[in-house]
Design a protein around this motif. Structure first.
Motif, PDB file in Angstrom:
ATOM      1  N   ILE A  45      -1.517   7.169   7.022  1.00  0.00           N
ATOM      2  CA  ILE A  45      -0.822   6.622   8.190  1.00  0.00           C
ATOM      3  C   ILE A  45       0.664   6.513   7.850  1.00  0.00           C
ATOM      4  CG2 ILE A  45      -0.623   4.693   9.793  1.00  0.00           C
ATOM      5  CD1 ILE A  45      -3.489   3.913   9.069  1.00  0.00           C
ATOM      6  N   ASP A  46       1.493   7.179   8.620  1.00  0.00           N
ATOM      7  CA  ASP A  46       2.936   7.071   8.425  1.00  0.00           C
ATOM      8  C   ASP A  46       3.582   6.667   9.750  1.00  0.00           C
ATOM      9  OD1 ASP A  46       3.020   9.375   9.987  1.00  0.00           O
ATOM     10  OD2 ASP A  46       3.297  10.712   8.271  1.00  0.00           O
ATOM     11  N   PRO A  47       4.895   6.368   9.754  1.00  0.00           N
ATOM     12  CA  PRO A  47       5.537   5.938  11.005  1.00  0.00           C
ATOM     13  C   PRO A  47       5.370   6.928  12.154  1.00  0.00           C
ATOM     14  CG  PRO A  47       6.951   5.417   9.145  1.00  0.00           C
ATOM     15  CD  PRO A  47       5.811   6.222   8.590  1.00  0.00           C
ATOM     16  N   ALA A  48       5.416   8.214  11.852  1.00  0.00           N
ATOM     17  CA  ALA A  48       5.262   9.216  12.909  1.00  0.00           C
ATOM     18  C   ALA A  48       3.862   9.143  13.525  1.00  0.00           C
ATOM     19  CB  ALA A  48       5.536  10.612  12.352  1.00  0.00           C
ATOM     20  N   THR A  49       2.872   8.860  12.694  1.00  0.00           N
ATOM     21  CA  THR A  49       1.503   8.697  13.192  1.00  0.00           C
ATOM     22  C   THR A  49       1.431   7.544  14.180  1.00  0.00           C
ATOM     23  OG1 THR A  49       0.593   9.541  11.108  1.00  0.00           O
ATOM     24  CG2 THR A  49      -0.894   8.281  12.514  1.00  0.00           C
ATOM     25  N   ARG A  50       2.082   6.448  13.854  1.00  0.00           N
ATOM     26  CA  ARG A  50       2.050   5.283  14.738  1.00  0.00           C
ATOM     27  C   ARG A  50       2.823   5.531  16.033  1.00  0.00           C
ATOM     28  NH1 ARG A  50       3.211   2.629   9.690  1.00  0.00           N
ATOM     29  NH2 ARG A  50       1.268   1.830   8.787  1.00  0.00           N
ATOM     30  N   VAL A  51       3.910   6.262  15.957  1.00  0.00           N
ATOM     31  CA  VAL A  51       4.666   6.580  17.169  1.00  0.00           C
ATOM     32  C   VAL A  51       3.816   7.424  18.120  1.00  0.00           C
ATOM     33  CG1 VAL A  51       6.648   7.864  18.066  1.00  0.00           C
ATOM     34  CG2 VAL A  51       6.926   6.362  16.085  1.00  0.00           C
ATOM     35  N   GLU A 156      -4.646  -7.805   0.932  1.00  0.00           N
ATOM     36  CA  GLU A 156      -3.353  -8.205   1.498  1.00  0.00           C
ATOM     37  C   GLU A 156      -2.349  -7.054   1.540  1.00  0.00           C
ATOM     38  OE1 GLU A 156      -2.935  -9.220  -2.957  1.00  0.00           O
ATOM     39  OE2 GLU A 156      -4.520  -9.190  -1.417  1.00  0.00           O
ATOM     40  N   HIS A 157      -2.543  -6.059   0.683  1.00  0.00           N
ATOM     41  CA  HIS A 157      -1.607  -4.936   0.659  1.00  0.00           C
ATOM     42  C   HIS A 157      -1.720  -4.054   1.906  1.00  0.00           C
ATOM     43  CE1 HIS A 157      -0.400  -5.946  -3.385  1.00  0.00           C
ATOM     44  NE2 HIS A 157      -1.662  -5.966  -3.768  1.00  0.00           N
ATOM     45  N   ALA A 158      -2.808  -4.198   2.633  1.00  0.00           N
ATOM     46  CA  ALA A 158      -3.002  -3.405   3.850  1.00  0.00           C
ATOM     47  C   ALA A 158      -2.648  -4.181   5.111  1.00  0.00           C
ATOM     48  CB  ALA A 158      -4.451  -2.921   3.924  1.00  0.00           C
ATOM     49  N   ALA A 159      -2.082  -5.372   4.973  1.00  0.00           N
ATOM     50  CA  ALA A 159      -1.890  -6.256   6.121  1.00  0.00           C
ATOM     51  C   ALA A 159      -0.988  -5.670   7.205  1.00  0.00           C
ATOM     52  CB  ALA A 159      -1.335  -7.602   5.654  1.00  0.00           C
ATOM     53  N   SER A 160      -0.052  -4.819   6.838  1.00  0.00           N
ATOM     54  CA  SER A 160       0.860  -4.249   7.836  1.00  0.00           C
ATOM     55  C   SER A 160       0.648  -2.749   7.999  1.00  0.00           C
ATOM     56  CB  SER A 160       2.319  -4.513   7.432  1.00  0.00           C
ATOM     57  OG  SER A 160       2.609  -3.899   6.182  1.00  0.00           O
ATOM     58  N   VAL A 161      -0.524  -2.267   7.613  1.00  0.00           N
ATOM     59  CA  VAL A 161      -0.736  -0.818   7.554  1.00  0.00           C
ATOM     60  C   VAL A 161      -1.632  -0.291   8.670  1.00  0.00           C
ATOM     61  CG1 VAL A 161      -1.616   1.065   6.116  1.00  0.00           C
ATOM     62  CG2 VAL A 161      -0.402  -0.843   5.049  1.00  0.00           C
ATOM     63  N   VAL A 162      -2.701  -0.997   9.001  1.00  0.00           N
ATOM     64  CA  VAL A 162      -3.766  -0.403   9.808  1.00  0.00           C
ATOM     65  C   VAL A 162      -3.458  -0.482  11.312  1.00  0.00           C
ATOM     66  CG1 VAL A 162      -6.236  -0.113  10.057  1.00  0.00           C
ATOM     67  CG2 VAL A 162      -5.331  -1.191   7.989  1.00  0.00           C
ATOM     68  N   VAL A 163      -2.458   0.281  11.709  1.00  0.00           N
ATOM     69  CA  VAL A 163      -2.131   0.531  13.110  1.00  0.00           C
ATOM     70  C   VAL A 163      -1.968   2.035  13.236  1.00  0.00           C
ATOM     71  CG1 VAL A 163      -0.510   0.150  15.002  1.00  0.00           C
ATOM     72  CG2 VAL A 163      -0.983  -1.701  13.362  1.00  0.00           C
ATOM     73  N   SER A 164      -2.839   2.674  14.019  1.00  0.00           N
ATOM     74  CA  SER A 164      -2.834   4.136  14.056  1.00  0.00           C
ATOM     75  C   SER A 164      -3.552   4.616  15.315  1.00  0.00           C
ATOM     76  CB  SER A 164      -3.511   4.701  12.800  1.00  0.00           C
ATOM     77  OG  SER A 164      -3.317   6.100  12.699  1.00  0.00           O
ATOM     78  N   ARG A 165      -3.763   5.919  15.386  1.00  0.00           N
ATOM     79  CA  ARG A 165      -4.583   6.451  16.466  1.00  0.00           C
ATOM     80  C   ARG A 165      -6.042   6.189  16.140  1.00  0.00           C
ATOM     81  NH1 ARG A 165      -5.844  12.478  18.932  1.00  0.00           N
ATOM     82  NH2 ARG A 165      -6.943  12.734  16.940  1.00  0.00           N
ATOM     83  N   GLY A 166      -6.751   5.586  17.069  1.00  0.00           N
ATOM     84  CA  GLY A 166      -8.182   5.428  16.934  1.00  0.00           C
ATOM     85  C   GLY A 166      -8.890   6.529  17.687  1.00  0.00           C
TER      86      GLY A 166
END
Length: 330
Positions: A45-51, A156-166
């Motif tokens: 997951i990278d910023p472009a993925t989230r956009v 805790e290291h994934a706390a701000s990571v798991v936002v993506s295309r489902g």
């Protein structure tokens, strides 16, 4: 290197050790993101993925994918997993009686919850499963998880990571259109995953979080929990390990207790062999006990099986799993 078969009929049902090792060796991601990596496939997951995922939001409909956190949950005490216990510390009764000690008539309520972190809808963190004493990225299991918790790959290291295309793959409805429920013990194959994706008009992309609906939770919510927690279940075949690796998905979740098919696909003792390949070797984050029924209904109604997914874990320091309230946004 021998390429493992993706046909469950080719599994040596007498030798889980060899079948696990074959896939662990073939799909191991150790060192892929550096020796200090703490995220595994969540790195996809990278910023472009989230956009791109955010562009899927059209009208702001939000669907929760979580079960309730209460004592009516599925757990039966296996390995000390119990259902959440919710207790009140302060109540309206206390306020009415004036026993709280606040001035000028103020009152309030407070509460407390006690629960294993994997008792309801949850993520398995990278410190949850080991392979022959090795944790994710080849570290010694005892150096990673101690009585102080997961010192390296804590959730805790994934706390701000798991936002993506489902992406929802409603395999239950695809294979059993009459009721949408796979029978317990059904091993989902790569061919079935790919056929479902094709039927839904979706292509799995790098960084996706894939949600696989089997329909078992539908059955449990209707008929009672029964053996849902740890008993027979539909789920992914061990032979899906290569698909999990080559698609470069960030994470995967199902509506079952244990993600993979149960009983496991061997005639001798075996325990969660796909976990043993996926978590410590591929570095894959796995979700379990997700309620995908409302999501499936929305997807079917709209003819669209992709959405923005937000599913961050609670940043519990050193935890190897976390309760979550994942949401799909359309």
């Amino acid at each position: 290197m021998t390429i493992p078969s993706e046909n469950p009929a080719d599994l040596d049902r007498q030798n889980p050790e060899a079948e696990i090792a074959l896939r662990a060796d073939a799909y191991r991601n150790w060192g892929r993101w550096g020796e200090d990596d703490r995220l595994g496939t969540l790195n996809h997951i990278d910023p472009a993925t989230r956009v791109r995922a955010a562009a899927l939001v059209q009208d702001g409909l939000v669907v929760s994918l979580s079960l309730p956190y209460d004592m009516n949950g599925p757990q039966k005490g296996w390995r000390r997993r119990t259902n959440p216990v919710h207790l009140m510390l302060d109540t309206g009764t206390d306020a009415e009686r004036g026993t709280q000690g606040f001035p000028h008539g103020a009152g309030g309520a407070d509460d407390h919850i006690s629960m294993p972190l994997q008792s309801s809808t949850q993520w398995d963190g990278l410190g949850h499963i080991f392979d022959h004493g090795k944790a994710w990225n080849g570290r010694r299991a005892g150096d990673v998880v101690t009585s102080d918790g997961d010192l390296v790959t804590g959730i805790e290291h994934a706390a701000s990571v798991v936002v993506s295309r489902g992406v929802l793959l409603d395999v239950g409805r695809q294979l059993h259109p009459h009721d949408g429920e796979l029978p317990d013990g059904h091993a989902i194959t790569v061919a079935e995953l790919e056929a479902t994706a094709a039927a839904h008009g979706v292509r799995i992309e790098r960084g996706d979080v894939v949600l696989v609906r089997t329909g078992q939770l539908t059955r449990a919510l209707r008929d009672g929990w029964g053996e849902y927690a740890g008993g027979p279940a539909p789920g992914l075949s061990l032979t899906c390990a290569g698909w999990l690796h080559r698609t470069e998905i960030a994470a995967i979740a199902t509506d079952t207790w244990g993600f993979e098919v149960r009983p496991n696909e061997f005639d001798v003792p075996a325990f969660q062999p796909l976990h043993q390949v996926a978590i410590p070797n591929i570095g894959l984050t796995i979700g379990e006990m997700w309620n995908l029924d409302a999501l499936a209904a929305v997807c079917a109604q709209r003819g669209r099986y992709t959405f923005l997914l937000s599913a961050p874990p609670l940043p519990v320091t050193g935890a190897v799993g976390s309760p979550i309230n994942p949401v799909a946004v359309f």
